[in-house]
Design a protein around this motif. Structure first.
Motif, PDB file in Angstrom:
ATOM      1  N   HIS A 190     -34.430   8.091 -31.731  1.00  0.00           N
ATOM      2  CA  HIS A 190     -35.722   7.690 -31.554  1.00  0.00           C
ATOM      3  C   HIS A 190     -35.873   6.115 -31.849  1.00  0.00           C
ATOM      4  CE1 HIS A 190     -36.249  11.724 -32.594  1.00  0.00           C
ATOM      5  NE2 HIS A 190     -37.467  11.832 -32.109  1.00  0.00           N
ATOM      6  N   MET A 191     -36.079   5.409 -30.635  1.00  0.00           N
ATOM      7  CA  MET A 191     -35.923   3.757 -30.697  1.00  0.00           C
ATOM      8  C   MET A 191     -37.192   3.255 -29.889  1.00  0.00           C
ATOM      9  SD  MET A 191     -32.278   3.423 -29.264  1.00  0.00           S
ATOM     10  CE  MET A 191     -32.067   1.790 -29.162  1.00  0.00           C
ATOM     11  N   PRO A 192     -37.746   2.166 -30.292  1.00  0.00           N
ATOM     12  CA  PRO A 192     -38.984   1.358 -29.873  1.00  0.00           C
ATOM     13  C   PRO A 192     -38.509   1.188 -28.215  1.00  0.00           C
ATOM     14  CG  PRO A 192     -37.818   0.063 -31.538  1.00  0.00           C
ATOM     15  CD  PRO A 192     -37.305   1.566 -31.630  1.00  0.00           C
ATOM     16  N   CYS A 193     -39.343   1.477 -27.424  1.00  0.00           N
ATOM     17  CA  CYS A 193     -39.137   1.034 -25.891  1.00  0.00           C
ATOM     18  C   CYS A 193     -39.534  -0.398 -25.674  1.00  0.00           C
ATOM     19  CB  CYS A 193     -39.696   2.022 -25.136  1.00  0.00           C
ATOM     20  SG  CYS A 193     -39.458   1.946 -23.308  1.00  0.00           S
ATOM     21  N   PHE A 194     -38.736  -1.382 -25.420  1.00  0.00           N
ATOM     22  CA  PHE A 194     -38.940  -2.722 -25.289  1.00  0.00           C
ATOM     23  C   PHE A 194     -38.906  -3.044 -23.794  1.00  0.00           C
ATOM     24  CE2 PHE A 194     -37.335  -3.202 -29.461  1.00  0.00           C
ATOM     25  CZ  PHE A 194     -38.366  -3.466 -30.120  1.00  0.00           C
ATOM     26  N   GLY A 195     -38.548  -2.105 -22.717  1.00  0.00           N
ATOM     27  CA  GLY A 195     -38.410  -2.291 -21.568  1.00  0.00           C
ATOM     28  C   GLY A 195     -39.515  -2.926 -20.750  1.00  0.00           C
ATOM     29  N   ARG A 196     -40.760  -2.430 -21.231  1.00  0.00           N
ATOM     30  CA  ARG A 196     -42.080  -2.619 -20.520  1.00  0.00           C
ATOM     31  C   ARG A 196     -42.994  -3.528 -21.405  1.00  0.00           C
ATOM     32  NH1 ARG A 196     -42.896   3.375 -17.969  1.00  0.00           N
ATOM     33  NH2 ARG A 196     -41.382   3.047 -16.441  1.00  0.00           N
ATOM     34  N   LYS A 243     -47.264  -1.738 -36.751  1.00  0.00           N
ATOM     35  CA  LYS A 243     -48.385  -1.403 -35.963  1.00  0.00           C
ATOM     36  C   LYS A 243     -48.295  -2.072 -34.765  1.00  0.00           C
ATOM     37  CE  LYS A 243     -51.587  -0.465 -39.940  1.00  0.00           C
ATOM     38  NZ  LYS A 243     -52.784  -1.057 -40.454  1.00  0.00           N
ATOM     39  N   LEU A 244     -47.870  -3.168 -34.549  1.00  0.00           N
ATOM     40  CA  LEU A 244     -47.500  -3.966 -33.385  1.00  0.00           C
ATOM     41  C   LEU A 244     -46.829  -3.258 -32.521  1.00  0.00           C
ATOM     42  CD1 LEU A 244     -47.537  -7.889 -34.125  1.00  0.00           C
ATOM     43  CD2 LEU A 244     -49.310  -6.567 -32.801  1.00  0.00           C
ATOM     44  N   TYR A 245     -45.723  -2.946 -33.215  1.00  0.00           N
ATOM     45  CA  TYR A 245     -44.582  -2.056 -32.228  1.00  0.00           C
ATOM     46  C   TYR A 245     -45.249  -0.599 -31.766  1.00  0.00           C
ATOM     47  CZ  TYR A 245     -40.311  -4.923 -33.376  1.00  0.00           C
ATOM     48  OH  TYR A 245     -39.396  -5.719 -33.450  1.00  0.00           O
ATOM     49  N   ASP A 246     -45.985  -0.089 -32.642  1.00  0.00           N
ATOM     50  CA  ASP A 246     -46.404   1.079 -32.083  1.00  0.00           C
ATOM     51  C   ASP A 246     -47.402   1.136 -30.946  1.00  0.00           C
ATOM     52  OD1 ASP A 246     -45.305   2.513 -34.237  1.00  0.00           O
ATOM     53  OD2 ASP A 246     -46.995   2.656 -35.646  1.00  0.00           O
ATOM     54  N   ALA A 293     -44.555  -1.229 -28.221  1.00  0.00           N
ATOM     55  CA  ALA A 293     -43.237  -0.834 -27.963  1.00  0.00           C
ATOM     56  C   ALA A 293     -43.185   0.591 -28.654  1.00  0.00           C
ATOM     57  CB  ALA A 293     -42.113  -1.767 -28.588  1.00  0.00           C
ATOM     58  N   PRO A 294     -43.952   1.721 -27.879  1.00  0.00           N
ATOM     59  CA  PRO A 294     -43.837   2.803 -28.545  1.00  0.00           C
ATOM     60  C   PRO A 294     -42.545   3.621 -28.926  1.00  0.00           C
ATOM     61  CG  PRO A 294     -44.842   3.145 -26.381  1.00  0.00           C
ATOM     62  CD  PRO A 294     -44.554   1.628 -26.713  1.00  0.00           C
ATOM     63  N   ILE A 295     -42.251   4.451 -29.836  1.00  0.00           N
ATOM     64  CA  ILE A 295     -40.999   5.095 -30.032  1.00  0.00           C
ATOM     65  C   ILE A 295     -40.808   6.244 -28.882  1.00  0.00           C
ATOM     66  CG2 ILE A 295     -39.913   6.680 -31.427  1.00  0.00           C
ATOM     67  CD1 ILE A 295     -40.218   3.797 -32.738  1.00  0.00           C
TER      68      ILE A 295
END
Length: 147
Positions: free
Chosen positions: A92-98, A135-138, A141-143
């Motif tokens: 489970h990783m944050p998605c930084f692609g978009r 909270k910013l990542y959620d 850059a959602p999991i």
């Protein structure tokens, strides 16, 4: 696999029937062979046995005559072995692609950083900072599940 010193070509003998009972009682199977011990003066005997608990995994088996160095045949077995497949790992990783950096910066500027500044200990400051960043990542850059 080996020399059991019990002739299975004569299954009516007590010694042979006892060995067959023991093999059966522990859930093993004797793979069929011909006589494996060749005598000069008496009949040949089947002394060398291959036992297996999984006959379905036997690829091939058999025997080879070896008169040059033994009265016993060489017996062999080849198993079908498949290495166990490792269990699939799910990360489970944050998605930084978009990731939209401009929106991230706008939302970061709207965070009330007073909870970080006013926390009484360093540990609490780090905890408040982590909470704000997560909270910013959620949002930005959602999991995502990665297989």
């Amino acid at each position: 696999m080996g020399d059991f010193n019990t002739d299975l070509l004569t299954p009516h003998l007590t010694r042979s029937s006892k060995l067959l009972q023991i093999v059966d009682s522990v859930g093993l199977h004797i793979l069929p062979l011909q006589a494996t011990h060749h005598n000069i003066d008496v009949e040949d005997t089947w002394l060398d046995l291959i036992l297996t608990s999984a006959p379905s995994l036997v690829f091939c088996h058999g025997q080879h005559f070896a008169p040059v160095f033994s009265y016993h045949d060489l017996i062999f077995l080849s198993y079908v072995l498949k290495p166990p497949k490792p269990p699939a790992k799910t990360l489970h990783m944050p998605c930084f692609g978009r990731l939209d950096v401009e929106k991230l910066c706008v939302d970061a500027s709207k965070i009330n950083w007073n909870s970080v500044v006013s926390a009484p200990t360093v540990d609490e400051k780090v905890g408040a900072l982590n909470e704000a960043i997560l909270k910013l990542y959620d949002v930005h850059a959602p999991i995502k599940k990665v297989f």
